[in-house]
Design a protein around this motif. Structure first.
Motif, PDB file in Angstrom:
ATOM      1  N   VAL A  30      -0.674  -6.558 -21.874  1.00 36.26           N
ATOM      2  CA  VAL A  30       0.273  -5.442 -21.798  1.00 36.26           C
ATOM      3  C   VAL A  30       0.851  -5.148 -23.179  1.00 36.26           C
ATOM      4  O   VAL A  30       0.979  -3.990 -23.585  1.00 36.26           O
ATOM      5  N   ARG A  34       0.434  -1.623 -25.271  1.00 32.24           N
ATOM      6  CA  ARG A  34       1.594  -0.842 -25.696  1.00 32.24           C
ATOM      7  C   ARG A  34       1.636  -0.689 -27.212  1.00 32.24           C
ATOM      8  O   ARG A  34       2.062   0.350 -27.727  1.00 32.24           O
ATOM      9  N   PRO A 119       9.191  -6.085 -22.418  1.00 29.86           N
ATOM     10  CA  PRO A 119       8.743  -5.898 -21.033  1.00 29.86           C
ATOM     11  C   PRO A 119       7.690  -6.926 -20.633  1.00 29.86           C
ATOM     12  O   PRO A 119       7.649  -7.364 -19.478  1.00 29.86           O
ATOM     13  N   SER A 120       6.850  -7.338 -21.589  1.00 33.96           N
ATOM     14  CA  SER A 120       5.855  -8.366 -21.308  1.00 33.96           C
ATOM     15  C   SER A 120       6.515  -9.696 -20.972  1.00 33.96           C
ATOM     16  O   SER A 120       6.000 -10.470 -20.161  1.00 33.96           O
ATOM     17  N   PHE A 178      10.617  -5.447 -15.477  1.00 30.42           N
ATOM     18  CA  PHE A 178       9.445  -4.980 -16.218  1.00 30.42           C
ATOM     19  C   PHE A 178       9.267  -3.468 -16.048  1.00 30.42           C
ATOM     20  O   PHE A 178       9.115  -2.732 -17.033  1.00 30.42           O
ATOM     21  N   PHE A 179       9.301  -3.001 -14.812  1.00 34.36           N
ATOM     22  CA  PHE A 179       9.081  -1.575 -14.565  1.00 34.36           C
ATOM     23  C   PHE A 179      10.244  -0.718 -15.079  1.00 34.36           C
ATOM     24  O   PHE A 179      10.026   0.385 -15.598  1.00 34.36           O
ATOM     25  N   ILE A 182       9.820  -0.476 -18.883  1.00 34.65           N
ATOM     26  CA  ILE A 182       8.714   0.437 -19.204  1.00 34.65           C
ATOM     27  C   ILE A 182       9.169   1.881 -19.018  1.00 34.65           C
ATOM     28  O   ILE A 182       8.879   2.767 -19.848  1.00 34.65           O
ATOM     29  N   TRP A 183       9.897   2.123 -17.939  1.00 33.43           N
ATOM     30  CA  TRP A 183      10.389   3.484 -17.664  1.00 33.43           C
ATOM     31  C   TRP A 183      11.374   3.932 -18.727  1.00 33.43           C
ATOM     32  O   TRP A 183      11.280   5.046 -19.249  1.00 33.43           O
ATOM     33  N   ALA A 185      11.726   2.884 -21.762  1.00 35.78           N
ATOM     34  CA  ALA A 185      11.178   2.905 -23.123  1.00 35.78           C
ATOM     35  C   ALA A 185      10.868   4.321 -23.583  1.00 35.78           C
ATOM     36  O   ALA A 185      10.946   4.630 -24.777  1.00 35.78           O
ATOM     37  N   LYS A 186      10.540   5.205 -22.659  1.00 39.37           N
ATOM     38  CA  LYS A 186      10.225   6.589 -23.012  1.00 39.37           C
ATOM     39  C   LYS A 186      11.484   7.414 -23.237  1.00 39.37           C
ATOM     40  O   LYS A 186      11.399   8.562 -23.682  1.00 39.37           O
TER      41      LYS A 186
END
Length: 258
Positions: A30, A34, A119-120, A178-179, A182-183, A185-186
């Motif tokens: 992952v 990324r 996140p990893s 984690f999710f 990831i969400w 991060a944008k």
């Protein structure tokens, strides 16, 4: 729940070790994905993972020694203590310090890689807690709830009684973290916010979950467990990192999306 999954000759595959290995491998892939996606140098990901694993295991074991110092002094056989006991917060702190050191040596922007890799870390922790479940460590308090679990062959948890499945709850929270990371991060404003958000989420979840843990040999500071005490400082550190990084990003310091 069975820690000894299968054997091939003299070699035995344990659930705890297998889940740790799966978590580390998943974290690496992952992280590499990324890094490529967001323009960071992916050749450093493998080195970061190795440094963080070594630093994390070292920090985890050192904090275990500190929280069980009486037992360690009573039985100074170091090899006896090396095979038992880890403290996640020691691993988190050790891993972060190792990543900072590697960044310093290589002249890399720590916060950019921190945001990319954290996140990893949450993902790896999710698999690791499944390993805890298979082994029976990090078990919960006794419960009459229909959602309780009963161990029969655990060397750590009390067998034959219904316990709160704190390992699975923790695993679920880690995967959720984690999710969420990831969400977000944008949507972050600057490097450092994802790392800060991780510290906030993990610290709050861990503080609450500690009230439901049944393994009472992990040390305490006053009325708080050692992990709850550390959680106070890590959540503050996370808030400071998140807010300060966001302000710098809002002042025109361009963030590298990670």
């Amino acid at each position: 729940m069975k820690n000894e999954l299968f054997s091939i000759g003299p070699f035995t595959v344990y659930g705890y070790g297998l889940m740790i290995a799966i978590g580390i491998i998943a974290a690496y892939f992952v992280g590499e994905y990324r890094a490529k996606k967001y323009g960071l140098e992916e050749e450093h990901v493998f080195n970061y993972v190795i440094w963080c694993v070594v630093g994390g295991f070292t920090g985890s074991k050192l904090l275990y020694f500190l929280t069980n110092i009486k037992d360690v002094l009573a039985n100074p056989d170091i090899f006896h203590h090396l095979k038992d006991g880890w403290v996640v917060y020691g691993g988190i702190i050790g891993g972060i310090l190792s990543a900072m050191l590697y960044s310093k040596i290589k002249g890399l922007k720590f916060l950019a890689y921190f945001d990319m890799l954290i996140p990893s870390v949450a993902l790896a922790q999710g698999f690791g807690r499944i390993g805890c479940f298979l082994a029976g460590c990090c078990f919960g308090r006794e419960t009459d709830s229909p959602f309780g679990i009963v161990f029969h062959e655990s060397s750590y948890a009390p067998n034959g009684v219904s316990l709160i499945p704190t390992q699975l709850i923790s695993s679920g929270l880690d995967f959720l973290h984690f999710f969420v990371l990831i969400w977000y991060a944008k949507r972050k404003k600057a490097d450092g916010q994802i790392g800060g958000l991780y510290l906030i989420l993990y610290s709050i979840g861990r503080f609450v979950l500690e009230y439901y843990r049944g393994d009472l040999i992990r040390g305490n500071v006053g009325a708080l467990s050692t992990s709850q005490f550390i959680s106070i400082f890590t959540v503050v550190a996370g808030i400071v990192l998140f807010v300060v990084s966001g302000k710098k990003g809002g002042e025109g310091n361009p963030a590298r999306i990670s």
